[in-house]
Design an enzyme around this catalytic site. Sequence first.
Site, mmCIF file in Angstrom:
data_model
loop_
_atom_site.group_PDB
_atom_site.id
_atom_site.type_symbol
_atom_site.label_atom_id
_atom_site.label_comp_id
_atom_site.label_asym_id
_atom_site.label_seq_id
_atom_site.Cartn_x
_atom_site.Cartn_y
_atom_site.Cartn_z
ATOM 1 N N GLY A 125 -24.882 -2.343 45.526
ATOM 2 C CA GLY A 125 -24.977 -4.004 45.736
ATOM 3 C C GLY A 125 -26.068 -3.966 47.113
ATOM 4 O O GLY A 125 -26.316 -3.128 47.620
ATOM 5 N N CYS A 126 -26.559 -5.128 46.968
ATOM 6 C CA CYS A 126 -27.486 -5.361 48.127
ATOM 7 C C CYS A 126 -26.836 -5.317 49.539
ATOM 8 O O CYS A 126 -27.357 -4.749 50.307
ATOM 9 C CB CYS A 126 -28.318 -6.864 48.023
ATOM 10 S SG CYS A 126 -27.072 -8.005 47.719
ATOM 11 N N TYR A 127 -25.897 -5.943 50.001
ATOM 12 C CA TYR A 127 -25.361 -6.110 51.038
ATOM 13 C C TYR A 127 -24.878 -4.604 51.692
ATOM 14 O O TYR A 127 -25.053 -4.060 52.852
ATOM 15 C CB TYR A 127 -24.180 -6.923 51.084
ATOM 16 C CG TYR A 127 -24.365 -8.484 51.167
ATOM 17 C CD1 TYR A 127 -25.155 -8.989 52.053
ATOM 18 C CD2 TYR A 127 -23.684 -9.506 50.141
ATOM 19 C CE1 TYR A 127 -25.471 -10.437 52.217
ATOM 20 C CE2 TYR A 127 -24.094 -10.614 50.274
ATOM 21 C CZ TYR A 127 -24.847 -11.013 51.192
ATOM 22 O OH TYR A 127 -25.202 -12.555 51.329
ATOM 23 N N THR A 129 -25.841 -1.944 50.574
ATOM 24 C CA THR A 129 -27.076 -0.918 50.803
ATOM 25 C C THR A 129 -27.508 -0.870 52.207
ATOM 26 O O THR A 129 -27.466 0.184 52.892
ATOM 27 C CB THR A 129 -28.059 -1.307 49.840
ATOM 28 O OG1 THR A 129 -27.958 -1.125 48.432
ATOM 29 C CG2 THR A 129 -29.583 -0.516 50.440
#
Length: 310
Positions: A125-127, A129
Site C-alpha cells: 500500500g502507498c501509506y 510503503t
Amino acid sequence: MTSPQDNQTKKIFIDGEAGTTGLEIREKLGAVAGAQIISIDPARRKDAQARREMMREADLVVLCLPDDAAREAVAMVDSLEGARPRILDASTAHRTDHAWVYGFAEMEPGQAQMIAAADRVANPGCYPTGAIALLRPLVEKGVLPEDFPVTINAVSGYSGGGRQMIEQYEQGEAPNFTLYGLNFSHKHLPELLKYTKLARRPIFVPSVGKFHQGMLISIPLHLDLLGGASAADLERTLANWYGDGGLVRVIPTQEETRIEPEALNGADRMELRVFSHPEYAQAVLVARLDNLGKGASGAAVQNIRLMLGL
C-alpha cells in the site's frame, strides 16, 4: 524465424487495466524492454471466460481489482490446467497472507531476491510503503523498541482514493482537506503492524488534500523515550540500511523546516528525512513519495521487472 529478443518477451495481462493503477502500470510498462501487454476486449472485460483465456496466455497476471474481485481472480488462476501464470496483486487482499511475498524490494536485505523467485507477490500500500521504510530499520536495529507508542500521520493526493473520490475532487464537490480513518480500523493497519515489526498497534491518521498526487508520511518521536538515541542516530541507521543510489534515499535535512508532498510526482523513488532541533529531544521522521509511483504503479513495475527478469 524468431529472434532471441522474441524468446525473451514476457506476456503480461493487467486484470483491471482501466483503473487508475492499471493505467499507470500499462503506461510505465511501455518503456520496459521485453514486456508485452496483452489486453482483453473492453466489451468482454467482465467475461470470465475471456479473462481466463488471457490468464492462460500470460506469463504474469497483474491484479488491479477490489479485494473480493482479486480473490476471485486468484481462484480463477488456480483453476487453470497446466502451467499457471505468476501473480502480482495490487489490492489489499493478500498483503498479510504468509503464502504471498510482500513486494517492497528495499524493506530488508534479500527481499528483492524473494520477489524475483516468488510466484505470488502482494504489491504494498502507498501509506505503508512510507511508514515501513521509516520504522522497519529502526525496529530491526533496536533503535526503536517494538512496543514503542507510534503515531503515523499521512496526507495523500486525491488520486489515491479511487475513481469516486477523483471525480468528486475534479468536479469541485470535495473539501480542501479531510482527515479520515478515525474509527482506528483503516485497512492498511494490519499491513503496517506486520511489516514494521511493531508489537504495539500504531495510531494511524491518514488524510487527503486537494492535489492530484503526492504523499507525505510523518512520525513524531520523543527522543528521551528512546534510551538515548539521537536524531543523528536515527538518520544514520536509515542511511546505513538503504545505502546510496537506490530508489529509497535518505536526504539530510540541513536547515529545512518545511516539506511539501508533490516534489516527487512522476518519480518512482522515495525520500526519507529526519527533522530535529539541537535544543529539543524531539524528532519527526518523514517519507515523501508519489502515491501513484513508488506507492503503487512504480512499485508494481519494479516488482514485474524482478519477477520476470526484465
